[in-house]
Design a protein around this motif. Structure first.
Motif, PDB file in Angstrom:
ATOM      1  N   ILE A 203      -6.752  16.353  -1.031  1.00 38.22           N
ATOM      2  CA  ILE A 203      -6.741  16.491   0.430  1.00 38.22           C
ATOM      3  C   ILE A 203      -6.973  15.127   1.083  1.00 38.22           C
ATOM      4  CG2 ILE A 203      -8.022  17.431   2.395  1.00 38.22           C
ATOM      5  CD1 ILE A 203      -8.463  19.973   0.720  1.00 38.22           C
ATOM      6  N   SER A 204      -7.879  14.344   0.524  1.00 43.16           N
ATOM      7  CA  SER A 204      -8.151  13.012   1.079  1.00 43.16           C
ATOM      8  C   SER A 204      -6.965  12.072   0.861  1.00 43.16           C
ATOM      9  CB  SER A 204      -9.409  12.426   0.434  1.00 43.16           C
ATOM     10  OG  SER A 204     -10.554  13.193   0.760  1.00 43.16           O
ATOM     11  N   ASP A 209      -1.722   7.978   4.824  1.00 45.33           N
ATOM     12  CA  ASP A 209      -0.914   7.340   5.867  1.00 45.33           C
ATOM     13  C   ASP A 209      -1.637   7.302   7.212  1.00 45.33           C
ATOM     14  OD1 ASP A 209      -0.782  10.111   6.071  1.00 45.33           O
ATOM     15  OD2 ASP A 209       1.216  10.099   6.968  1.00 45.33           O
ATOM     16  N   LYS A 210      -2.676   8.129   7.385  1.00 42.60           N
ATOM     17  CA  LYS A 210      -3.416   8.173   8.649  1.00 42.60           C
ATOM     18  C   LYS A 210      -4.689   7.346   8.607  1.00 42.60           C
ATOM     19  CE  LYS A 210      -1.791  12.855   9.820  1.00 42.60           C
ATOM     20  NZ  LYS A 210      -0.988  13.083   8.598  1.00 42.60           N
ATOM     21  N   ILE A 211      -5.410   7.347   7.470  1.00 40.25           N
ATOM     22  CA  ILE A 211      -6.719   6.696   7.432  1.00 40.25           C
ATOM     23  C   ILE A 211      -6.755   5.500   6.494  1.00 40.25           C
ATOM     24  CG2 ILE A 211      -7.882   8.856   8.048  1.00 40.25           C
ATOM     25  CD1 ILE A 211      -8.729   9.209   5.170  1.00 40.25           C
ATOM     26  N   GLY A 212      -5.682   5.240   5.762  1.00 43.53           N
ATOM     27  CA  GLY A 212      -5.633   4.088   4.881  1.00 43.53           C
ATOM     28  C   GLY A 212      -6.494   4.248   3.645  1.00 43.53           C
ATOM     29  N   ALA A 213      -6.353   3.287   2.716  1.00 40.89           N
ATOM     30  CA  ALA A 213      -7.097   3.354   1.451  1.00 40.89           C
ATOM     31  C   ALA A 213      -8.598   3.329   1.697  1.00 40.89           C
ATOM     32  CB  ALA A 213      -6.684   2.193   0.540  1.00 40.89           C
ATOM     33  N   ALA A 214      -9.054   2.508   2.660  1.00 33.66           N
ATOM     34  CA  ALA A 214     -10.499   2.426   2.938  1.00 33.66           C
ATOM     35  C   ALA A 214     -11.024   3.760   3.447  1.00 33.66           C
ATOM     36  CB  ALA A 214     -10.771   1.320   3.957  1.00 33.66           C
ATOM     37  N   GLY A 233      -8.876   0.976  -5.236  1.00 35.39           N
ATOM     38  CA  GLY A 233      -8.157  -0.199  -5.727  1.00 35.39           C
ATOM     39  C   GLY A 233      -6.700   0.112  -6.034  1.00 35.39           C
ATOM     40  N   ILE A 234      -6.476   1.277  -6.633  1.00 35.69           N
ATOM     41  CA  ILE A 234      -5.101   1.680  -6.952  1.00 35.69           C
ATOM     42  C   ILE A 234      -4.299   1.882  -5.675  1.00 35.69           C
ATOM     43  CG2 ILE A 234      -3.694   3.525  -7.963  1.00 35.69           C
ATOM     44  CD1 ILE A 234      -5.955   3.926 -10.021  1.00 35.69           C
ATOM     45  N   LEU A 235      -4.909   2.568  -4.694  1.00 34.46           N
ATOM     46  CA  LEU A 235      -4.207   2.843  -3.443  1.00 34.46           C
ATOM     47  C   LEU A 235      -3.891   1.555  -2.686  1.00 34.46           C
ATOM     48  CD1 LEU A 235      -6.129   5.996  -2.135  1.00 34.46           C
ATOM     49  CD2 LEU A 235      -3.934   5.902  -3.328  1.00 34.46           C
ATOM     50  N   GLU A 236      -4.820   0.580  -2.712  1.00 32.26           N
ATOM     51  CA  GLU A 236      -4.564  -0.691  -2.030  1.00 32.26           C
ATOM     52  C   GLU A 236      -3.369  -1.407  -2.664  1.00 32.26           C
ATOM     53  OE1 GLU A 236      -8.183  -2.864  -2.197  1.00 32.26           O
ATOM     54  OE2 GLU A 236      -9.176  -1.665  -0.629  1.00 32.26           O
ATOM     55  N   PRO A 240       1.685  -1.692  -0.262  1.00 29.53           N
ATOM     56  CA  PRO A 240       2.920  -2.434   0.044  1.00 29.53           C
ATOM     57  C   PRO A 240       4.183  -1.690  -0.381  1.00 29.53           C
ATOM     58  CG  PRO A 240       1.278  -3.875  -0.968  1.00 29.53           C
ATOM     59  CD  PRO A 240       0.768  -2.477  -1.101  1.00 29.53           C
ATOM     60  N   HIS A 241       4.111  -0.989  -1.514  1.00 32.39           N
ATOM     61  CA  HIS A 241       5.273  -0.221  -1.981  1.00 32.39           C
ATOM     62  C   HIS A 241       5.529   0.970  -1.054  1.00 32.39           C
ATOM     63  CE1 HIS A 241       5.383  -2.511  -5.737  1.00 32.39           C
ATOM     64  NE2 HIS A 241       4.072  -2.312  -5.841  1.00 32.39           N
ATOM     65  N   LEU A 242       4.441   1.602  -0.595  1.00 39.65           N
ATOM     66  CA  LEU A 242       4.598   2.764   0.281  1.00 39.65           C
ATOM     67  C   LEU A 242       5.166   2.355   1.632  1.00 39.65           C
ATOM     68  CD1 LEU A 242       1.246   4.622  -0.518  1.00 39.65           C
ATOM     69  CD2 LEU A 242       3.487   4.907  -1.581  1.00 39.65           C
ATOM     70  N   ALA A 243       4.811   1.147   2.083  1.00 38.75           N
ATOM     71  CA  ALA A 243       5.348   0.658   3.353  1.00 38.75           C
ATOM     72  C   ALA A 243       6.870   0.509   3.279  1.00 38.75           C
ATOM     73  CB  ALA A 243       4.712  -0.680   3.709  1.00 38.75           C
TER      74      ALA A 243
END
Length: 430
Positions: A203-204, A209-214, A233-236, A240-243
């Protein structure tokens, strides 16, 4: 001062031009799905409330509208409110999606259906949403599902048919983002999350896309900070790829952005799926997105979602849900589905200009005998035209503007001298 007369919140009226746009889109979708071998079915708008709230509908169950049992009295209402068991007051509920009714439909009619059943359902559903742009309490879903096919043929047919529908609607620049629940589960295991926490973690991640990795890390750090930090760390690294909309559906590209040891069979299956789908319409692109979750808990394998630059939200999605129908039958039956988000798609399309080509408004003088007027109208209808009668008024421009707004492409005057259709001078509307 009288209060405004409006539909219930989250529900809408549609004026003729809007209705025409919707019916055009529905016709295109329906014809495309049918051409790809799917058969349309219909299910009731209500289902047994116990079935709707059996855990198959995920969070949507919380948004269901219930139908009160007949014959309740004040004591029944008070007892239910005191106990907190409001569901005991209902025996039926409005459907909140088309997948749960399909599972019930298949369980009811399995003996009458082919071993592999390809269904179309196009119908309204109801959810007690908080109304906002793009979210309504009554909306139409356009679903296709394949039940009984365990192999990738199901995903291939669903994605092919849906892509063809998008193309037929004239939508370009669509991206179908694809992931696999097995990859997501492997990612959570790698990070160190205990399996009971996986639903909450997903869920998190779904909010990335709304709240970012942080933001995802902050939500998850209260219970399991170490695992949350690894995931962050993985999400950060993925952002760039998701963008750019994701990465190519190849083993090399997928493994290049994931930790070692993620389910290799699932990765290989995604590459095989992309290879089978290399002839999609030019306006549709496939991309791998390891953070794609799809909120429904019943997904078991491949999941997919459609993105379009003209919409701030997804315009469709689906996936494999092999465990759902077995809940009704007691026997596992593979199933996979794809749903077009009709309310979002219909706002992105234009009705073709030739839709008004065969329509004409007959502007008639009051002195024209009714039998002659109706004879001219009937003759035009018989020739294949759509015909409307409008009484001539002093403000002719208003009459013609109204006809144009209603989708008519031509007009003609009917006077006392008009004998038949050959007497008409049909002119184009500006």
């Amino acid at each position: 001062m009288a209060s405004p007369i409006t539909p219930p919140r989250g529900m809408r009226d549609f004026l003729p031009a809007d209705k025409a746009r919707r019916e055009h889109a529905l016709g295109v979708i329906r014809r495309t799905f049918t051409a790809h071998g799917f058969d349309e079915i219909e299910t009731p708008v209500v289902e047994d409330v116990a079935r709707l709230h059996s855990g198959l509908g995920g969070d949507n169950e919380k948004l269901g509208f219930g139908v009160l049992k007949r014959g309740l009295d004040a004591d029944d209402l008070r007892a239910a409110l005191d106990s907190g068991d409001v569901l005991s007051l209902t025996d039926l509920g409005l459907r909140f999606d088309l997948t749960v009714p399909l599972a019930r439909f298949y369980a009811t009619h399995r003996a009458e259906l082919p071993p592999v059943f390809r269904s179309i359902q196009i119908a309204p559903v109801w959810r007690a949403e908080r109304p906002q742009k793009g979210r309504y309490r009554q909306f139409v879903q356009c679903d296709i599902d394949i039940i009984g096919e365990a192999g990738q043929l199901a995903e291939v047919e669903l994605i092919t048919a849906t892509s063809a529908a998008l193309d037929a609607l004239g939508l370009q620049d669509c991206t179908i983002r694809i992931n696999d629940r097995r990859i997501l589960n492997g990612l959570l295991e790698f990070c160190g999350f205990e399996e009971p926490r996986w639903p909450q973690v997903l869920i998190s991640i779904d909010k990335l896309d709304k709240i970012g990795a942080a933001g995802v890390v902050a939500e998850l750090s209260a219970d399991g900070a170490d695992a949350a930090a690894v995931l962050g760390g993985i999400l950060e690294n993925l952002e760039p790829h998701l963008a750019e909309g994701g990465v190519a559906l190849t083993v090399e590209a997928i493994t290049g952005i994931l930790p070692d040891g993620i389910d290799t069979d699932a990765v290989a299956a995604l590459e095989a799926l992309a290879h089978a789908l290399d002839s999609l319409p030019s306006g549709v692109t496939l991309r791998f997105d390891p953070t794609l979750v799809r909120g429904m808990g019943y997904y078991t394998g491949t999941i997919f979602e459609i993105a379009h630059p003209g919409s701030g939200s997804s315009v469709g999605g689906g996936g494999r849900y092999d465990g759902m129908i077995g809940r009704f039958l007691g026997t596992e039956v593979p199933a996979c589905g794809f749903s077009i988000g009709f309310e979002r798609v219909v706002d992105l399309i234009e009705v073709p200009a030739d839709a008004a080509a065969d329509s004409v408004v007959l502007v008639f003088d009051p002195a024209v005998p009714l039998d002659r007027l109706l004879a001219v109208k009937t003759e035009l209808i018989a020739s294949g035209r759509r015909v409307r009668l409008e009484k001539r008024a002093k403000n002719l421009k208003a009459v013609l503007d109204r006809a144009t707004s209603a989708g008519f492409g031509a007009f003609a005057f009917v006077t006392a001298d008009t004998v038949d259709v050959t007497s008409l001078e049909i002119k184009e509307l500006a």
